[in-house]
Design an enzyme around this catalytic site. Structure first.
Site, mmCIF file in Angstrom:
data_model
loop_
_atom_site.group_PDB
_atom_site.id
_atom_site.type_symbol
_atom_site.label_atom_id
_atom_site.label_comp_id
_atom_site.label_asym_id
_atom_site.label_seq_id
_atom_site.Cartn_x
_atom_site.Cartn_y
_atom_site.Cartn_z
ATOM 1 N N LYS A 82 0.837 -1.206 0.000
ATOM 2 C CA LYS A 82 0.000 0.000 0.000
ATOM 3 C C LYS A 82 0.874 1.259 0.000
ATOM 4 C CE LYS A 82 -3.855 1.811 2.814
ATOM 5 N NZ LYS A 82 -4.645 1.527 4.040
ATOM 6 N N SER A 157 -9.396 1.931 3.759
ATOM 7 C CA SER A 157 -8.517 2.654 2.878
ATOM 8 C C SER A 157 -7.602 1.755 2.047
ATOM 9 C CB SER A 157 -7.663 3.640 3.691
ATOM 10 O OG SER A 157 -6.798 2.955 4.583
ATOM 11 N N SER A 181 -9.690 -0.480 7.862
ATOM 12 C CA SER A 181 -9.117 -0.339 6.522
ATOM 13 C C SER A 181 -8.556 -1.605 5.914
ATOM 14 C CB SER A 181 -8.033 0.746 6.524
ATOM 15 O OG SER A 181 -8.617 2.009 6.682
#
Length: 479
Positions: A82, A157, A181
């Site tokens: 990420k 997220s 997330s």
């Protein structure tokens, strides 16, 4: 074995071949890169393509194995990272235009641990601005789409991570979770994950200029999103390897001590005033029955008040965010994210001053209640969201949108405030007016017992099947 056969393999299936010499790391990585080239242009899940360095690393791993070097437990497994976590030489942009040139000087512990285990990073995945939405879109890289279709948000997220791994772009996807997330993208895409408990995975970004707020430190964790529960058992032991840069990391083994059998599971359908959708209830009942049939004792009983713990925790986090992060959001965020934060502060009124100190103290009370309850019920099966996953940009639609996205998600962020592990696993594929949609349930576990939650996920997955299989058929028909 064809390239298509290879990219469809789980990490567990892949390592049986790469570690034994039946498949080269280069072939495993090449198959994942081919899949990325085929599907990522439509999804925008991977926003930095690392094909060149991935090929070079895979060849180096193969040569080392030929020299007799013992392959790591994740030898040749393609993974994504990420973009809010440091990877040496790459931007830790966090989806923010102003941070597009923030180049990491070194790897974060989670990246280092994955690579030490033999994994190969093939790309970096998308996140919303400041990694603080349950939907993934930002002005720097744009929107990530859900591989099931554009009627469902990809979640956030870690939305790029969830969409990538379920679409077949790598067998493992790194993500993180401060309020859901990891679990939001897992639920959106039909993936499997476990939010580790506090202190389980070492965390730190070498590029950061100041330490994070105390609540962010207590609530945020690093983890993985996978297509199958057994891949969590394979990969998490490598992820939790100690790193001295995280002074609060807890160096415990992945597998805990034997527990009294049969294991008791508390089962709840309580959605705390929000409507429980029939498809979500059906998923819960399927999960309950799967666990019962596998020998678990499942009792419908209320755990300690998750609504009070969750709301208190999120309002406390909003207090910290308002004090420490709002100025950055106002200065560097888009109008969209500024508007969303304004609604966050409205719907989760921030605790400040003495109130914040008192609720921080109250956190121990909530955690103690759960600790005592979990002496009898080591696992808690609950909804994740009371309704099927929401559509893209639902959180931009004022108070009602934020309530549907976050307000109802108390089972999610309560676990962050309590510091407890919580897994997410698909338990149903619902046929809804917008199209098919996976429905995930949540399994919370005793502190330090992520392994028990993943075991339960495996039982449910064995009943329901891997959600990637119908997804890939759907994607193939759409081509």
């Amino acid at each position: 074995m064809t390239e298509q056969d290879i990219w469809q393999l789980s990490a567990t299936e892949l390592t049986r071949l790469t570690r034994s010499g039946g498949l080269s790391a280069e072939a495993a990585v090449e198959a994942a890169l081919g899949r990325m080239a085929a599907v990522n242009p439509d999804l925008n899940a991977v926003v930095e393509d690392l094909s060149t360095q991935a090929r070079s690393r895979a060849r180096a791993l193969d040569k080392a194995r030929e020299r007799g070097v013992e392959p790591g437990p994740l030898h040749g497994v393609p993974v994504t990272i990420k973009i809010n976590v440091d990877q040496a030489g790459h931007a830790t942009s966090n989806g923010v235009v102003a941070l597009k040139d923030l180049i990491a000087p070194a790897d974060a512990p989670v990246v280092e641990n994955l690579q030490k285990a033999g994994a190969v990073v093939i790309g970096r995945t998308n996140t919303p601005e400041f990694s603080f939405r349950a939907d993934t879109d930002n002005p720097l890289h744009g929107r990530t789409h859900n591989p099931w279709g554009r009627h469902i948000s990809a979640g956030g997220s870690s939305g790029g991570a969830g969409a990538a791994v379920m679409a077949g772009i790598g067998a493992l996807a790194h993500g993180n979770d401060i309020g859901g997330s990891l679990r939001f993208p897992a639920a959106a895409n039909g993936a499997v994950t476990v939010k580790p408990g506090l202190g389980r995975v070492p965390a730190w970004n070498p590029s950061q200029r100041a330490e994070r707020g105390l609540l962010a430190q207590l609530m945020s964790v690093q983890g993985l999103i996978t297509r199958t529960a057994e891949d969590l058992h394979l990969a998490m032991p490598s992820l939790i390897a100690p790193d001295p840069r995280d002074p609060f990391h807890v160096p415990m083994p992945w597998r805990g001590t034997d527990t009294q059998q049969p294991l008791k599971v508390a089962f709840t359908r309580n959605t705390h005033g929000y409507d429980l959708h029939p498809e979500v209830e059906a998923a819960l009942l399927t999960a309950r029955d799967a666990l019962r049939d596998a020998g678990y004792i499942v009792e419908e009983v209320e755990p300690p008040n998750v609504f009070d713990a969750g709301r208190s925790g999120y309002r406390a986090l909003m207090g910290e965010i308002h004090a420490l992060m709002k100025a950055d959001v106002d200065a560097a965020g888009s109008q969209t994210v500024r508007d969303i934060f304004a609604v966050y502060f409205q719907e989760f009124p921030p605790f400040t001053g003495d109130e914040l100190l008192k609720v921080m103290a109250q956190r121990t009370h909530f955690a103690r209640q759960w600790s005592l309850f979990m002496q009898d019920y080591p696992l808690v099966l609950s909804p994740f969201l009371p309704q099927p996953f929401f559509r893209p940009d639902r959180d931009t639609e004022g108070a009602a949108g934020v309530q549907e996205v976050l307000g109802c998600a108390v089972y999610s962020y309560a676990m962050n405030f309590l510091g407890l592990p919580a897994a997410s696993v698909p338990a149903r594929l619902a046929e809804l007016p917008g199209g098919p949609q996976p429905i995930n349930v949540q399994i919370a576990a005793q502190r330090w017992r992520e392994d028990l939650a993943v075991d339960a996920c495996k039982v449910i997955e064995d009943r329901v099947g891997r959600m990637c299989l119908p997804l890939w058929k759907r994607m193939q028909r759409a081509q």
